[in-house]
Design a protein around this motif. Structure first.
Motif, PDB file in Angstrom:
ATOM      1  N   ALA B 252      53.412 -10.953 -63.238  1.00 14.40           N
ATOM      2  CA  ALA B 252      52.467 -10.402 -62.253  1.00 14.40           C
ATOM      3  C   ALA B 252      52.975  -9.061 -61.728  1.00 14.40           C
ATOM      4  O   ALA B 252      52.200  -8.091 -61.574  1.00 14.40           O
ATOM      5  CB  ALA B 252      52.288 -11.389 -61.112  1.00 14.40           C
ATOM      6  N   ALA B 253      54.287  -8.983 -61.459  1.00 20.23           N
ATOM      7  CA  ALA B 253      54.857  -7.733 -60.946  1.00 20.23           C
ATOM      8  C   ALA B 253      54.726  -6.615 -61.977  1.00 20.23           C
ATOM      9  O   ALA B 253      54.412  -5.465 -61.645  1.00 20.23           O
ATOM     10  CB  ALA B 253      56.333  -7.959 -60.598  1.00 20.23           C
ATOM     11  N   GLU B 254      54.937  -6.978 -63.245  1.00 19.14           N
ATOM     12  CA  GLU B 254      54.821  -5.975 -64.309  1.00 19.14           C
ATOM     13  C   GLU B 254      53.363  -5.504 -64.449  1.00 19.14           C
ATOM     14  O   GLU B 254      53.089  -4.313 -64.598  1.00 19.14           O
ATOM     15  CB  GLU B 254      55.321  -6.555 -65.623  1.00 19.14           C
ATOM     16  CG  GLU B 254      55.445  -5.504 -66.719  1.00 19.14           C
ATOM     17  CD  GLU B 254      55.993  -6.076 -68.018  1.00 19.14           C
ATOM     18  OE1 GLU B 254      56.490  -7.213 -68.014  1.00 19.14           O
ATOM     19  OE2 GLU B 254      55.905  -5.359 -69.026  1.00 19.14           O
ATOM     20  N   ARG B 255      52.456  -6.481 -64.365  1.00 17.27           N
ATOM     21  CA  ARG B 255      51.025  -6.165 -64.475  1.00 17.27           C
ATOM     22  C   ARG B 255      50.574  -5.237 -63.344  1.00 17.27           C
ATOM     23  O   ARG B 255      49.792  -4.316 -63.551  1.00 17.27           O
ATOM     24  CB  ARG B 255      50.240  -7.479 -64.416  1.00 17.27           C
ATOM     25  CG  ARG B 255      48.854  -7.417 -65.033  1.00 17.27           C
ATOM     26  CD  ARG B 255      48.259  -8.796 -65.219  1.00 17.27           C
ATOM     27  NE  ARG B 255      48.402  -9.667 -64.064  1.00 17.27           N
ATOM     28  CZ  ARG B 255      49.037 -10.827 -64.071  1.00 17.27           C
ATOM     29  NH1 ARG B 255      49.591 -11.282 -65.164  1.00 17.27           N
ATOM     30  NH2 ARG B 255      49.113 -11.574 -62.970  1.00 17.27           N
ATOM     31  N   ASP B 256      51.124  -5.480 -62.151  1.00 18.97           N
ATOM     32  CA  ASP B 256      50.722  -4.695 -60.986  1.00 18.97           C
ATOM     33  C   ASP B 256      51.556  -3.427 -60.816  1.00 18.97           C
ATOM     34  O   ASP B 256      51.391  -2.692 -59.835  1.00 18.97           O
ATOM     35  CB  ASP B 256      50.837  -5.547 -59.713  1.00 18.97           C
ATOM     36  CG  ASP B 256      49.910  -6.760 -59.769  1.00 18.97           C
ATOM     37  OD1 ASP B 256      48.947  -6.726 -60.580  1.00 18.97           O
ATOM     38  OD2 ASP B 256      50.156  -7.732 -59.043  1.00 18.97           O
ATOM     39  N   LEU B 258      54.712  -3.210 -60.109  1.00 17.29           N
ATOM     40  CA  LEU B 258      55.674  -3.304 -59.011  1.00 17.29           C
ATOM     41  C   LEU B 258      57.103  -3.310 -59.566  1.00 17.29           C
ATOM     42  O   LEU B 258      57.393  -3.955 -60.569  1.00 17.29           O
ATOM     43  CB  LEU B 258      55.437  -4.593 -58.205  1.00 17.29           C
ATOM     44  CG  LEU B 258      54.067  -4.732 -57.544  1.00 17.29           C
ATOM     45  CD1 LEU B 258      53.925  -6.101 -56.882  1.00 17.29           C
ATOM     46  CD2 LEU B 258      53.882  -3.626 -56.507  1.00 17.29           C
TER      47      LEU B 258
END
Lengths: 98, 290
Positions: B252-256, B258
């Motif tokens: 999720a962090a990579e997708r966003d 972050l």
């Protein structure tokens, strides 16, 4: 390979076999096989023994085998060990043992 | 993921055990031509192992053979047999210095060339059984590209240290030194055998210790110990659940876009993500703890 003395290899434990070899008095090859599974696998055991002896070049001697349900790999190993001991051979030719 | 949690010792002269051991499904089977074989049966054990290695029942399992030391009349003959038979790994006992492995490797390469086996396909491991071996552990671990691991052998080590096997205190330094050497070299580390097969509680206590230290696995002397060991090494359902949430948070962090990964308000860094990946790989390979 010539069997020059009596020798023994293996055990009478389950899944093993005992092989006794001795020199021939009349230059013949005599194989005596007894097995707990002779009815089901007698021919197969005999084939493995014959093939193993042939590859070692054994043409004369007394070979007595008491099989206790060993796999082919154990049969080959025990026959080879008994013959090599009986021939006092320590210089192994791995091609003939495979 | 190749697991090497369990390395089951089998006496090389025992036809029955050689014929049936594969059914217990250890990660590796180690045919022993050294201490478990009497001097008068060295020749028969060598031929038994030579043929067992070529048996199709051992095709799907990693095979290891502990040969006799090369400075005995048996070691080189053992090596000739097992390399030609296609063993996966040769285990050298009583390894004190890297030169011991160099000597072994030279002979292995010669035999590979002679029998037409791919050069480099025979892997090696070393058993460290003395104080000098422990001191030289990193040099031994990095002595050959063929090395897959090093193992601590407790009994001989304790004799050399003038102590005896006890609660593990006597192995404290050696366990840590061998493990660090293996990890620094990027290879596996194997702990000592636990010889009292009836002491399940003591065995599991030792397994818990070595697992938490970071050992890859353990040498075993009885098939009964395999399932206990595998279960103790398997991640728990909670471990797997946490690992999944870590991976999900990282994705999720990579997708966003972050730079910082957070899970339940705590920062997650790369080593934790890597650990989570290993946990999931291990769960896939071995299942979860019962």
């Amino acid at each position: 390979m010539k069997i020059i003395k009596e020798a023994i290899a293996g055990t009478l434990e389950s899944s093993d076999l005992l092989v006794k070899v001795a020199p021939s008095h009349d230059d013949t090859l005599e194989i005596i096989l007894s097995s707990e599974v002779i009815k089901q696998f007698g021919q197969q055991i005999r084939r493995v023994v014959d093939e193993t002896l042939q590859r070692l070049g054994v043409t004369a001697g007394s070979i007595i085998i008491e099989d206790k349900g060993a796999l082919d790999c154990a049969i080959r190993a025990r026959v080879q060990t008994a013959v090599l001991r009986g021939a006092a051979c320590t210089d192994l030719n791995w091609e003939h043992l495979s | 993921m190749k697991l090497r949690r369990s390395m089951l010792f089998l006496p090389g002269a025992n036809a029955a055990m050689l014929s049936t051991a594969f059914v217990y499904k250890p990660d590796s089977i180690m045919f022993d031509l050294e201490d478990a074989v009497s001097l008068r049966e060295k020749d028969s054990a060598r031929l038994l192992v030579f043929h067992a290695l070529q048996n199709p029942v051992y095709r799907e399992i990693e095979t290891v053979v502990r040969i006799n030391p090369l400075n005995t009349p048996y070691g080189l003959k053992d090596l000739e047999a097992v390399v030609r038979a296609g063993v996966d790994v040769v285990r050298l006992p009583k390894t004190d210095k890297p030169e011991d492995v160099h000597e072994l490797e030279t002979q292995v390469e010669r035999i590979e060339r002679e029998c037409g086996r791919e050069v480099g396909s025979t892997r090696l491991m070393a058993a460290i059984e003395s104080a000098i071996g422990v001191v030289n552990a990193y040099a031994i671990a990095t002595s050959s590209k063929r090395m897959i691991g090093i193992a601590l052998a407790g009994f001989d080590y304790c004799v050399d240290m003038q102590t005896e096997r006890g609660d593990g205190t006597e192995l404290f330094y050696a366990r840590c030194a061998v493990l660090h050497a293996a990890r620094a070299a990027g290879i596996d580390a194997f702990d000592v055998v636990y010889s009292d097969v009836n002491d399940e509680e003591g065995f599991l206590k030792e397994v818990d210790l070595i697992r938490r230290l970071g050992y890859t696995g353990k040498s075993l002397i009885n098939p009964r110990q395999i399932e206990l060991l595998h279960n103790a090494y398997a991640p728990t359902d909670e471990d797997v659940d946490y690992a999944r949430r870590v991976i999900a948070a990282a994705e999720a962090a990579e997708r966003d876009g972050l730079g910082v990964i957070a899970l339940n308000g705590k920062m997650i860094d790369a080593p934790i993500v890597n650990q989570a990946q290993r946990t999931l790989q291990r769960a896939q390979a071995s299942g979860t703890r019962k």
